[in-house]
Design a protein around this motif. Structure first.
Motif, short mmCIF file in Angstrom:
data_model
loop_
_atom_site.label_atom_id
_atom_site.label_comp_id
_atom_site.label_asym_id
_atom_site.label_seq_id
_atom_site.Cartn_x
_atom_site.Cartn_y
_atom_site.Cartn_z
N VAL A 1 9.14 6.72 9.68
CA VAL A 1 9.70 7.60 8.64
C VAL A 1 11.23 7.56 8.68
O VAL A 1 11.89 7.50 7.63
CB VAL A 1 9.16 9.04 8.81
CG1 VAL A 1 9.92 10.01 7.91
CG2 VAL A 1 7.67 9.08 8.50
N ALA A 2 11.80 7.57 9.88
CA ALA A 2 13.27 7.51 9.99
C ALA A 2 13.80 6.22 9.37
O ALA A 2 14.82 6.23 8.67
CB ALA A 2 13.69 7.62 11.46
N ALA A 3 13.09 5.12 9.60
CA ALA A 3 13.52 3.84 9.02
C ALA A 3 13.43 3.88 7.50
O ALA A 3 14.33 3.39 6.80
CB ALA A 3 12.67 2.70 9.59
N LEU A 4 12.37 4.48 6.98
CA LEU A 4 12.23 4.59 5.52
C LEU A 4 13.39 5.40 4.93
O LEU A 4 13.96 5.04 3.90
CB LEU A 4 10.90 5.26 5.16
CG LEU A 4 9.65 4.39 5.25
CD1 LEU A 4 8.39 5.24 5.14
CD2 LEU A 4 9.66 3.33 4.14
N ILE A 5 13.74 6.49 5.61
CA ILE A 5 14.85 7.33 5.13
C ILE A 5 16.15 6.53 5.16
O ILE A 5 16.98 6.63 4.26
CB ILE A 5 14.96 8.61 5.98
CG1 ILE A 5 13.73 9.50 5.75
CG2 ILE A 5 16.24 9.38 5.64
CD1 ILE A 5 13.62 10.70 6.68
N ALA A 6 16.30 5.70 6.19
CA ALA A 6 17.51 4.89 6.32
C ALA A 6 17.48 3.67 5.39
O ALA A 6 18.39 2.85 5.40
CB ALA A 6 17.69 4.44 7.77
N GLY A 7 16.40 3.56 4.59
CA GLY A 7 16.33 2.48 3.61
C GLY A 7 15.87 1.15 4.17
O GLY A 7 16.04 0.10 3.54
N GLN A 8 15.27 1.18 5.38
CA GLN A 8 14.79 -0.07 5.98
C GLN A 8 13.28 -0.20 5.78
O GLN A 8 12.56 0.78 5.74
CB GLN A 8 15.09 -0.08 7.49
CG GLN A 8 16.58 -0.14 7.79
CD GLN A 8 16.91 0.54 9.10
OE1 GLN A 8 16.04 0.93 9.87
NE2 GLN A 8 18.20 0.71 9.36
N HIS A 9 12.84 -1.45 5.71
CA HIS A 9 11.40 -1.68 5.68
C HIS A 9 10.87 -1.67 7.11
O HIS A 9 11.54 -2.08 8.04
CB HIS A 9 11.07 -3.02 5.04
CG HIS A 9 9.62 -3.38 5.21
ND1 HIS A 9 8.63 -2.82 4.44
CD2 HIS A 9 9.01 -4.18 6.11
CE1 HIS A 9 7.47 -3.29 4.85
NE2 HIS A 9 7.66 -4.11 5.85
N THR A 10 9.64 -1.17 7.30
CA THR A 10 9.04 -1.22 8.63
C THR A 10 7.57 -1.59 8.51
O THR A 10 6.93 -1.31 7.50
CB THR A 10 9.12 0.15 9.34
OG1 THR A 10 8.47 1.11 8.50
CG2 THR A 10 10.55 0.57 9.59
N ASP A 11 7.04 -2.18 9.57
CA ASP A 11 5.65 -2.61 9.59
C ASP A 11 4.67 -1.44 9.49
O ASP A 11 3.56 -1.59 9.01
CB ASP A 11 5.35 -3.37 10.90
CG ASP A 11 5.95 -4.76 10.86
OD1 ASP A 11 6.25 -5.24 9.75
OD2 ASP A 11 6.11 -5.37 11.93
N GLY A 12 5.08 -0.27 9.96
CA GLY A 12 4.17 0.87 9.98
C GLY A 12 3.92 1.49 8.61
O GLY A 12 3.09 2.38 8.48
N THR A 13 4.62 1.01 7.59
CA THR A 13 4.51 1.62 6.26
C THR A 13 3.39 0.97 5.45
O THR A 13 3.24 -0.24 5.45
CB THR A 13 5.83 1.43 5.49
OG1 THR A 13 6.90 1.85 6.33
CG2 THR A 13 5.83 2.25 4.23
N GLU A 14 2.63 1.81 4.76
CA GLU A 14 1.58 1.29 3.88
C GLU A 14 1.85 1.73 2.44
O GLU A 14 2.43 2.79 2.20
CB GLU A 14 0.21 1.81 4.33
CG GLU A 14 -0.16 1.36 5.75
CD GLU A 14 -1.56 1.75 6.17
OE1 GLU A 14 -2.00 1.31 7.24
OE2 GLU A 14 -2.22 2.51 5.43
N TYR A 15 1.42 0.91 1.51
CA TYR A 15 1.54 1.24 0.09
C TYR A 15 0.14 1.20 -0.48
O TYR A 15 -0.47 0.14 -0.56
CB TYR A 15 2.49 0.26 -0.60
CG TYR A 15 3.83 0.20 0.09
CD1 TYR A 15 4.81 1.17 -0.17
CD2 TYR A 15 4.11 -0.78 1.04
CE1 TYR A 15 6.03 1.15 0.50
CE2 TYR A 15 5.33 -0.81 1.71
CZ TYR A 15 6.28 0.16 1.44
OH TYR A 15 7.47 0.14 2.11
#
Lengths: 245, 245
Positions: free
Chosen positions: B224-238
């Protein structure tokens, strides 16, 4: 090619449910495995079968195996366990992987006795913390031994409370022995071919409470099954010798 | 550019400890966030401050805001909550991200009222199951609604037992209301910009028992912190709209 597969880790890390979970999630991998039946001098528990779960013998009978080069004997917190080396060969000759799942004493003994060199081996250590988490804890100046003990103590308390309802003094003594062993065991993890982080302890809901394994339990099952099948997976770590020095 | 950030998910999924964990693990990201202070008609709890945790008002005062176009009012299991839209703007004007962390009713209302279109928004849904796990459960023929309810009920039982020691009938009624809402909430997860799986519920040891967050708690905080910082991360699902149809 059939291999000797050693799956180990601290008490309550989830070794047994992980192997059981391979049967559920990856039945084709499970079919390639046959468990090595060990000798033990501990009492048979309800439901256990002689020759299937263990070869149940007296303490004297197992002690007598100590001089025999065909056997390795270890002391597992007061219980004696013995491994007949020929049992490995009999499984491999059938074309199955020979699986040991249990405490780290036997893998250590196999290593010290130079037995592992004679086999194509895959050894996997299940760790309560990932390398990233250990490094973060070190950077934060935490006492890693206390941290590992605390994490495993919580899992052991949880599992034993589930089993016993309420905890007795002997229960707590046993938990303390197991929890305080975890750090020394973890320090040997780098000797294994692979380290797989596993956060859901043996009594955790994520193993079998919900009809399918989920969470860290599921991830570790899949990672170990892939390793056995000879595939690389992201969940696998390879630890350097000085990670916990 | 400062954004409106919505972090939501079922009751007890771990929304509050996750936001707190960003402060611990990713303080630089936490500095870019300011929480939107909502209005509520529920009683102030020990330690809570008017104007900081909530604007505490009477039910009548909040009901009166319902006709006001500057406010959105939602019913959160019997408690009324109101959001002043200008509060978002005041935070954004300071150059901070405006953060809402809470139940999915308010994000749904913001969406329905076409408020989200006016903002650069990042909405994140915390899910008790990953897409892979949901698909596996579907393939296994499991009742997904019962599964999600069961998973969240266990977390709620655990958290409430920790807080209360023993559970009363009203406790269990409240738990049941929350647990049975989880599936309907999860069915709306695809409307969020990102879905982050999170297996450690709000009362789980992994958040803050050990001096550093570990396990799924830690992974979700970092994602979540990476998403807020505008970075992509492996843990994110769409998620696709028909995942839970």
């Amino acid at each position: 090619m059939p291999r000797l597969i050693l799956i180990s880790g601290p008490s309550c890390i989830g070794k047994s449910p992980l192997v059981k979970g391979i049967g559920t999630l990856c039945p084709k991998v499970a079919e390639t495995l046959e468990t090595i039946v060990l000798y033990t001098d501990r009492d048979k528990r309800p439901g256990e079968e002689d020759g299937k779960d263990y070869h149940f013998r007296t303490r004297e009978e197992i002690k007598a195996l100590e001089g025999d080069k065909g056997y390795l004997v270890v002391d597992n917190r007061g219980d004696l366990q013995a491994l007949e080396l020929a049992a490995i060969d009999r499984i491999l000759e059938k074309g199955c992987h020979a699986l040991y799942e249990g405490n780290p004493r036997l893998p250590a003994k196999l290593r010290e006795a130079d037995v592992l060199e004679g086999y194509d081996t895959l050894s996997i250590f299940l760790s309560p913390l990932s390398r990233d988490e250990l490094r973060a804890a070190q950077e934060a100046g935490l006492d890693i031994e206390a941290l590992v003990t605390d994490i495993q103590r919580r899992k052991l308390l949880h599992r034993t409370t589930r089993q016993e309802g309420m905890l007795s003094r002997p229960d707590l003594d046993d938990i303390e022995t197991r929890a305080t062993s975890a750090y020394d065991e973890l320090r040997e993890a780098w000797r294994y071919d692979a380290v797989v982080p596993l956060h859901d302890g043996e009594g955790h809901d994520n193993w079998s409470r919900f009809g399918l394994p989920i969470g860290s339990a599921r991830a570790a099952i899949k990672t170990v099954a892939a390793l056995i099948a000879g595939q690389h997976t992201d969940g696998t770590e390879y630890w350097e010798a000085d990670l916990l020095e």
